[in-house]
Design an enzyme around this catalytic site. Structure first.
Site, PDB file in Angstrom:
ATOM      1  CG  HIS A  90      -2.154  -0.892   0.855  1.00 30.66           C
ATOM      2  ND1 HIS A  90      -2.257  -2.176   1.282  1.00 30.66           N
ATOM      3  CD2 HIS A  90      -3.242  -0.659   0.079  1.00 30.66           C
ATOM      4  CE1 HIS A  90      -3.356  -2.708   0.800  1.00 30.66           C
ATOM      5  NE2 HIS A  90      -3.982  -1.810   0.071  1.00 30.66           N
ATOM      6  CD  GLU A 146     -10.259  -7.050  -2.177  1.00 33.34           C
ATOM      7  OE1 GLU A 146      -9.222  -6.479  -2.558  1.00 33.34           O
ATOM      8  OE2 GLU A 146     -10.992  -6.569  -1.295  1.00 33.34           O
ATOM      9  CG  ASP A 160      -5.829  -7.845  -1.368  1.00 30.10           C
ATOM     10  OD1 ASP A 160      -4.758  -8.196  -0.837  1.00 30.10           O
ATOM     11  OD2 ASP A 160      -6.476  -6.860  -0.987  1.00 30.10           O
ATOM     12  CB  CYS A 165     -10.552  -0.695  -8.455  1.00 32.37           C
ATOM     13  SG  CYS A 165     -10.852  -1.948  -7.211  1.00 32.37           S
TER      14      CYS A 165
HETATM   15  C1  PEP Z   1      -6.913  -4.663  -4.642  1.00 33.97           C
HETATM   16  O1  PEP Z   1      -6.727  -5.532  -3.788  1.00 33.97           O
HETATM   17  O2  PEP Z   1      -6.684  -4.826  -5.857  1.00 33.97           O
HETATM   18  C2  PEP Z   1      -7.414  -3.332  -4.258  1.00 33.97           C
HETATM   19  C3  PEP Z   1      -7.754  -2.447  -5.161  1.00 33.97           C
HETATM   20  O3  PEP Z   1      -7.469  -3.035  -2.935  1.00 33.97           O
HETATM   21  P1  PEP Z   1      -6.169  -2.733  -2.048  1.00 33.97           P
HETATM   22  O4  PEP Z   1      -5.000  -2.578  -2.963  1.00 33.97           O
HETATM   23  O5  PEP Z   1      -6.447  -1.514  -1.270  1.00 33.97           O
HETATM   24  O6  PEP Z   1      -6.064  -3.957  -1.187  1.00 33.97           O
HETATM   25 MG    MG Z   2      -7.531  -5.314  -1.799  1.00 32.33          MG
END
Ligand code: PEP
Ligand code: MG
Length: 542
Positions: free
Chosen positions: A188, A427, A451, A498
């Site tokens: 992140h 995910e 994820d 996303c």
């Molecule tokens: C993902 O897991 O692709 C996602 C968009 O959420 P995050 O990266 O915040 O876990």
């Molecule tokens: Mg995620």
């Protein structure tokens, strides 16, 4: 001139002085600091937090154990407020230019020794009380805003690593780049760096002696240069000019539709992690917000954000977006996004642990605050709500039932709310496999490939050693995207991506051909994705 090669998170160049950041140690180890004011402020904030903690404990003890037993916590408050102790901590910070933890430890030890020397047993016992107070202070200092959150000048942050909470607390306008030793490109922290449009290079053997020196971070070459010579600076200058010429060309696409040459349109949304990022999303031509990582509101604070504070943030984003779609994801806390006030128990496998929707379903009181804030804000724009880490139909049904309860409560209180659409993130492999059934329960899917990759390939996204195994382009991940898209459409709902893969230009054509309806990417990637879509055609003959 010293040069180091690492791994880059974003193709961009930055030039500026190094701010060498060391996370204050909880143990009270001595560290030299440049920013004395910051340490004084940290001490004063920690004192206030400990005072509040002690008041709370006093009240509990009073109810459970009576006045005599509770009195000890009032005594602790008095020690905390003792002028002699406070003055010694502050003068140690000021005179020795040291971190607050060290000053607290050293001052505590000084007074403990004095107390232990006396003949009076009652006064001697105060030494143990003082130790207790200093330990509380150290615990709060270790957890408090430890990031270089108040930089004097725009700087290149050099650090061992940065946690998501340290990263969100940075004063963004003063951060030119990140250089770290540890960190994976799917963490992140890396995602935040990309969203903030800040070049970041990891895997670098950093050195404290760089502090204050000029540094060039070249995200194209994954190169960090400390104390560059004039020749190199000239080369970099012309590269920056080239970069800004390309940016100008891209900016012409800002208000243009995201449509292929043969007329296939795709929605191009932005991923954001804060209210302010809605501005950069708009500046970069976003058609909406496809993922607002609401957990960053929780990471920025020292306690649960109130319903009012959350309502304000959601309303502001909706107002900024002026009628454009805004998809807010409910908090995805846990795994790497640890927050002290949630009091998580240590876990063997946090990524597969107590996180995201699991916390919300087990602690509905926390969840309801967020849902109330979201529902109330929904009358100010086009809001959809999305839930992370779904693995079963039952979870969706539980969410719907909590949502209904919250709506009823609002109605009873005669508080207005809108009618947001409900979506889930895909995910987990489980969600992929039952996407046909899940599609019957919700209004849309958004595929979180970050994820999804980690769970499908059993490859920890946080672990830099696994970069070569963590492959979001793996056929299994792409097959999952295809299957989820097919199941969504079969059931008449739309589907987006996303995860970071949405910005992978080598796959834009593939996603369009699969029928993906929306791509949501970090603001700096919006225009390059739009450019790529506009150069594509779905017709065989083109
Ligand atoms: C993902 O897991 O692709 C996602 C968009 O959420 P995050 O990266 O915040 O876990
Ligand atoms: Mg995620």
């Amino acid at each position: 001139m010293e040069q180091y090669k690492g791994r880059s998170f974003l193709q961009k160049i930055a030039v500026g002085p190094v701010y060498y950041y060391e996370r204050p140690s909880r143990s009270g180890n001595r560290q030299q600091v440049r920013d004395v004011e910051r340490e004084l402020r940290r001490f004063s904030e920690a004192k206030q937090a400990v005072f509040a903690q002690l008041s709370e404990i006093y009240q509990k003890a009073l109810q459970q154990a009576g006045e005599d037993s509770a009195a000890v916590f009032l005594a602790h408050q008095a020690l905390l407020e003792d002028e002699g102790f406070g003055n010694l901590v502050c003068s140690t910070i000021q005179k020795q230019h040291v971190n607050a933890e060290y000053a607290v430890t050293a001052s505590g030890e000084h007074f403990e020794k004095l107390l232990e020397k006396t003949d009076d047993a009652v006064i001697r016992a105060r030494a143990a009380d003082l130790r207790d107070v200093t330990e509380r202070l150290l615990a709060v200092l270790g957890n408090c805003k430890a990031g270089p959150d108040r930089l004097e000048q725009p700087s290149v942050i050099v650090a061992e690593d940065l946690s998501p909470s340290e990263t969100v607390q940075l004063e963004r306008s003063k951060v030119l780049a990140f250089v770290t030793r540890k960190g994976s490109s799917n963490s992140h922290t890396a995602i935040l760096a990309r969203a903030m449009n800040i070049p970041a290079v990891t895997g670098i053997e950093i050195d404290r002696s760089w502090d204050g020196k000029l540094c060039v971070v070249d995200g194209y070459e994954s190169m960090v240069t400390v104390a560059p010579d004039q020749n190199y600076l000239n080369q970099i200058k012309s590269k920056i000019e080239q970069e800004s010429r390309r940016q100008k060309l891209l900016e012409e696409l800002r208000g243009m539709p995201t449509v292929t040459r043969d007329g296939r349109r795709i929605r191009l949304y932005a991923n954001i992690g804060s209210v302010q990022e809605a501005d950069s999303a708009l500046e970069c031509g976003a058609e909406g917000i496809g993922l607002f990582r609401s957990e960053f509101l929780y990471l920025e604070t020292d306690d649960y954000p109130s319903e009012e504070a959350q309502f304000d943030s959601y309303k502001t984003v909706l107002e900024k977006m002026r009628g454009k779609k805004v998809i807010i994801r409910t908090m995805d806390i846990g795994a790497d996004k640890k927050i002290d006030y949630f009091h998580f128990k240590p876990e063997e496998n946090p990524a597969m642990g107590y996180r995201a929707i699991r916390i919300c379903l087990k602690e509905p009181e926390i969840f309801k605050v967020q849902l109330r804030a979201l529902l109330r804000a929904s009358i100010y724009g086009d809001l959809d709500i999305m839930f992370p880490m779904i693995t079963s139909v039952n979870e969706v049904q539980q969410i719907r039932s909590i949502l209904e309860q919250v709506k009823k409560e609002l109605e009873k209180e005669q508080i207005a709310y809108g009618d947001p659409q409900i979506g889930i993130m895909i995910e987990t492999p489980a969600a992929v496999m039952i996407s046909d059934r899940l599609a019957k329960e919700v209004d849309f899917f958004s595929i979180g490939t970050n994820d999804l990759t980690q769970y499908m390939l059993a490859s920890d996204r946080q672990n830099p050693e696994l970069e070569e195994f963590y492959d979001p382009r793996h056929p299994a991940v792409l097959e999952a995207v295809r299957m989820v898209t097919e199941n969504a459409h079969k059931n008449g709902i739309w589907v987006g991506i996303c995860g970071e893969l949405a910005a992978d230009l080598t796959l834009t054509d593939t996603f369009l051909r699969m029928g993906v309806d929306e791509l949501s990417v970090a603001p700096p990637f919006l225009l390059t994705v739009r450019e790529t879509v506009r150069n594509l055609s779905m017709r065989e003959e083109d």
